[in-house]
Design an enzyme around this catalytic site. Structure first.
Site, PDB file in Angstrom:
ATOM      1  N   SER A 134       0.842  -1.197   0.000  1.00 15.11           N
ATOM      2  CA  SER A 134       0.000   0.000   0.000  1.00 15.11           C
ATOM      3  C   SER A 134       0.879   1.249   0.000  1.00 15.11           C
ATOM      4  CB  SER A 134      -0.956  -0.040   1.196  1.00 15.11           C
ATOM      5  OG  SER A 134      -1.863   1.028   1.173  1.00 15.11           O
TER       6      SER A 134
ATOM      7  N   HIS B   1      -7.921   0.317  -1.142  1.00 20.09           N
ATOM      8  CA  HIS B   1      -7.751  -0.758  -2.120  1.00 20.09           C
ATOM      9  C   HIS B   1      -9.064  -1.383  -2.582  1.00 20.09           C
ATOM     10  CE1 HIS B   1      -3.748   0.003  -0.960  1.00 20.09           C
ATOM     11  NE2 HIS B   1      -3.922  -0.485   0.244  1.00 20.09           N
TER      12      HIS B   1
END
Length: 310
Positions: A85, A195
């Site tokens: 991430s 996400h």
């Protein structure tokens, strides 16, 4: 071969920037970050500051780059860099695809867009003990039964999946997952639905913003988030950084790719050790070290010895 791993949001803890190694490269990195951001970097890791997605994501990027530079000063440069991430930004700096100052600017914009899109009421939950297919099936059932959607955000390991969505939807899904046999299901210290398609518009805005920032071809291997595969061009890395907020992070695929490419020593940047634990559990023949668990004067010789051994 040395690989550096950079953790994502959720790894932060009160005071983590103050616990970075006492090293010249760390001091210089903190000073550069403070100048770039026009704020004292060491104010970003207080308990109150960490309520802010912006402070967390910027702070994690600073920590990752500080560790990278300190190791480089000791002659330890990674051949492979990968971040989960927001950790991908420090990885992109590590491999030379983007300058630190520009990475900080992009991370700050990323976090601002994410926070503005969902200022409250959303987050992440980690589900352990169920496969991606099982979780996907449960999510479809959940959407059908109660009209609440949750999304697969991260595939960290074959049976460690992170879900994104609204708080009430996640809480209800946790109960469903536990009833279906999950070993553990808990909320994470993340206040945005990372996400997944909920952040598609924010991702598009970040990609547009990134067009004004210079990227370069990496000088070492960068492993992308979305496909879990190496990326070799400036534009591919730019797109990976800008769009990973809306796409599932396939961390286990990335970890597998690193091993297949010859990474024998994996070092996780501060402040976490979740990535280290995943590597140790799934690749027990690989040396995985969490930098935050060792004094720097022990970390450096330990890495050297393990590299020589492998």
């Amino acid at each position: 071969m040395l690989a550096l791993l950079f953790p994502g949001q959720g790894a932060q803890s009160d005071g983590f920037l103050h616990r970075l190694p006492d090293h010249r490269a760390v001091t210089e990195t903190l000073a550069q970050a403070s100048e770039t951001l026009s704020v004292d970097a060491l104010t970003l890791d207080t308990g109150r500051a960490l309520d802010s997605t912006v402070a967390v994501q910027v702070g994690l990027t600073i920590a990752g780059v500080a560790l990278t530079r300190a190791l480089a000063d000791e002659g330890l440069t990674a051949q492979i860099s990968a971040g989960l991430s927001v950790g991908a930004y420090a990885a992109a700096v590590s491999c030379g695809a983007i300058e630190f100052a520009h990475a900080l600017m992009m991370v700050r914009r990323r976090a601002e867009l994410m926070e503005a899109a969902y200022p409250s009421g959303y987050g992440l939950a980690a589900i352990s003990g169920l496969s991606e297919h099982e979780v996907e099936t449960l999510a479809a059932q959940h959407a059908n039964d109660v009209r609440q959607r949750v999304y697969i955000g991260n595939v960290n390991a074959p049976r460690q999946i992170v879900m994104a969505g609204a708080n009430d939807a996640l809480d209800a899904f946790i109960a469903r997952a536990l009833a279906a046999g999950a070993r553990k299901a808990t909320r994470l210290a993340v206040s945005v639905p990372s996400h997944c398609e909920l952040l598609a518009q924010a991702s598009d805005e970040l990609l547009a913003y990134s067009r004004d920032l210079p990227f370069q071809r990496p000088n070492s291997i960068y492993i992308g988030n979305r496909g879990g595969r190496p990326l070799y061009t400036a534009d591919a890395i730019r797109e990976d950084l800008a769009t990973n907020m809306r796409d599932t992070v396939r961390w286990f695929d990335a970890l597998t790719a690193m091993r297949e490419m010859g990474a024998s020593v994996l070092v996780e940047a501060p402040p976490g050790q979740v990535l280290t634990d995943i590597a140790r559990e799934n690749f027990p023949d690989t040396t995985a070290l969490a930098a935050s668990t060792l004094p720097f004067d022990r970390l450096v010789p330990t890495i050297r010895k393990r590299l020589e051994r492998n």
